[in-house]
Design a protein around this motif. Sequence first.
Motif, PDB file in Angstrom:
ATOM      1  N   LYS A 707      16.797  35.866 -27.765  1.00 41.45           N
ATOM      2  CA  LYS A 707      17.252  34.643 -27.618  1.00 41.45           C
ATOM      3  C   LYS A 707      16.557  33.821 -26.503  1.00 41.45           C
ATOM      4  O   LYS A 707      16.430  32.768 -26.459  1.00 41.45           O
ATOM      5  CB  LYS A 707      18.703  34.565 -27.451  1.00 41.45           C
ATOM      6  N   THR A 709      13.519  34.499 -25.213  1.00 42.07           N
ATOM      7  CA  THR A 709      12.153  34.090 -25.732  1.00 42.07           C
ATOM      8  C   THR A 709      12.308  32.762 -26.731  1.00 42.07           C
ATOM      9  O   THR A 709      11.578  31.738 -26.488  1.00 42.07           O
ATOM     10  CB  THR A 709      11.285  34.899 -26.935  1.00 42.07           C
ATOM     11  N   SER A 710      13.311  32.582 -27.627  1.00 45.73           N
ATOM     12  CA  SER A 710      13.577  31.289 -28.494  1.00 45.73           C
ATOM     13  C   SER A 710      13.774  30.166 -27.591  1.00 45.73           C
ATOM     14  O   SER A 710      13.418  29.103 -27.671  1.00 45.73           O
ATOM     15  CB  SER A 710      14.632  31.609 -29.381  1.00 45.73           C
ATOM     16  N   GLU A 711      14.561  30.371 -26.659  1.00 47.37           N
ATOM     17  CA  GLU A 711      14.892  29.130 -25.400  1.00 47.37           C
ATOM     18  C   GLU A 711      13.760  28.686 -24.864  1.00 47.37           C
ATOM     19  O   GLU A 711      13.366  27.476 -24.884  1.00 47.37           O
ATOM     20  CB  GLU A 711      16.093  29.518 -24.768  1.00 47.37           C
ATOM     21  N   GLN A 713      10.634  29.144 -25.625  1.00 48.19           N
ATOM     22  CA  GLN A 713       9.577  28.325 -26.548  1.00 48.19           C
ATOM     23  C   GLN A 713      10.193  27.097 -26.802  1.00 48.19           C
ATOM     24  O   GLN A 713       9.259  26.005 -26.967  1.00 48.19           O
ATOM     25  CB  GLN A 713       9.412  29.179 -27.716  1.00 48.19           C
TER      26      GLN A 713
END
Length: 732
Positions: A707, A709-711, A713
């Motif tokens: 999560k 990494t997703s944020e 990115q």
Amino acid sequence: MPLNRKTTWIAVAIIVVATLAAYANSLGGPFVYDDISSIPENPSIRSLAQLGAVLNPPATDGRTVGGRPFLNFTLALNHAVSGTDVWSYHALNLAIHLAAGLTLFGILRRLLARAAAPVVADAEVIAGIVALLWTLHPLQTEAVTYTIQRAESLMGLLYLQTLYAFLRAAETPTSRVWSAWCVGACGLGMMTKEVMVSAPVLVLLCDRTFFVGSFREAWRQRRGLYLALALTWVPLGLLVASHGGNRGGSIGFGGSIGWWEHGLTQFQAICRYLWLSFWPHPLVFDYGPQRITGAMDVVPYLVPVAAVAWFTVRGFWRRTALGFAGVWFFAILAPTSIIPGPTQMTVEHRMYLPLAAVLGTAVLGAHRLAGRRILWAGAAVAVAFAGLTIARNRDYRTELALWEDTMQKRPDNPVAVGAYGATLSKENRLPEARAALERAVQLGPWYWDIQGNLGTVLAKMEKFPEAVEAYQRALQSQPNRIEIRENLARALVRLGKIDDAAAEYRRVLATPPGSAESYAGLGICLMLLNRPTEAMDQFQAALRMRPDDAETELNLGNVLALTGQPTGAIPHFEAALRIRPDFAEAACNLADALFLLRRPADAVSRYEGALAAQPANAMVHARFGALLAQLQRGPDAITHLTRAVQLQPNDATYRLPLADVLLQSGRTTEAVPQLETFLRQNPPRAEAVQAHTLLGTAYRRLGDAAKATSEFQAALRIDPAYAPARDGLRGI
């Protein structure tokens, strides 16, 4: 024949008590329509100490007080008593109407006492019935209950006082007091409303009809009085000329309505007035435009008006009382019947004085048929009139109710439909307001004020492109309307067209003396264009014109603070707070300026004072929380930022700083829902980047690398150069 004092005092008592009862429910009616510009928005009535301003009222936009200094003076008296609370204005209007009714009674009883029997025997009875019916007649409500139509009732009182004083002067020719009173009342009337122009002529006709029998003899006996009365036309002429001869474009030749077309409509208007005199229903606040362009259309109205005119000429030639009544009727209506107005072809308050001639003729006719039995008929009609007046006053209970009533009676009147929409806008019933104004535009696309009000509603609905179009349509027909151009400029600012907005403000300022609103608006534009020095000049110019403007004081302080001059900014923030003690933004900016000057205790004290005054102000809680965070008082900062979110849960503005402080305080799990909610509320691009980055940081602390990494990115997709997001991504 001597007058009966006992009967006189009984009649006076009945008139006073009945009129007070009929108008008791009018005293709380709000300001409506032209009241707004002439009373609460009229700067010239705010101080009796500034007598020059009081006696030179503004005439912009056809404002009712323009060119009418005595009318404006009476409004200034009311303002000194009750400010903009309506009660004193209505009370004085009612007192004026009562005084006019009693003066009419005095005139009639003296004139009738000179008549032939059996009228002379019943002079007090006939005069009392006429005056009672006149004061109670529901047709008079517009001149009494509609506050600014004091112009009509006050002029009417002075007109009647002029005639009454003449009668007393004629009865006691050795006394100069009544002659002076006659001229003084006439002069004040000329400074109240232009319809007073016929008063000197009516005095001469009264003298010729009831006293001396010829114009030559009237001139021989009283030429000094007539010369003095004629001199009262001089101030009237100067006042009319000083405002362009057209009352700011609201009347006059050369307008959108030609004199011929306007003249044709007046036959219909006079028939309407006569009908309402005997059958006062329905009463209409605004009749809207009424166009009669063909001669054949006017024939049904021409015949009865011509008949009344013929009897008037016949009676005048024979020097009869009925002839004088007819001249009274036509002479007082003549100015408004001859001079065109763009919309007001039929206006009920114009019958304020002419109604006396109609009622007097009717009562005299009834007396000839029935003798003293008219006393009971008169009492019955008076009761009916009082009931109708009470009912009509209820229509004035709110501005919205008044326009609803008008629309029901005149559904195709664009003025009424547009005013109804504008009133809905004041109550923030915006979809309904828009629908009404769009219909009004269809009915009367040439009315600039309807287009302007539609623009205001669209701006409130944040439909700025459409608002700009509406304002521009209004300016096509009225390019010099300052308030429309300023509204257009504000809408352009909201669209981000700052240069265009500045150009609109400059157009207003190109015509001296300019406008404080435009100076302040131009200053805001220059601030947004990063031209602070020029912005300061504009704010200072605005304050010279309007020194009690809290918003401008705030903006001037803001410019000084932004240019690194917090010391200079503080007096302006303090001035804004003196003007508006509840001005939360000024209190916050003052506190922040004190903080910049390294006076944290004073800054905290200011915030605490602001919150003591406004404990439910979310903005103050949020800004206080931000300052406490800078002072490393994390728990206190969280308390205030949390309170701001609780007060405004749908405002994303406060969640991001709360989440930031929660993260700094190690309360990561509490920060996550704040950030997730913030992002669901579609924040601006820069704030979204920060929120994704903070949320990534929170997930990394919680050990959820995917999560996090997703944020990070997500933040970089919005702004690939955002360093904190890149650093966060590398740190996983």
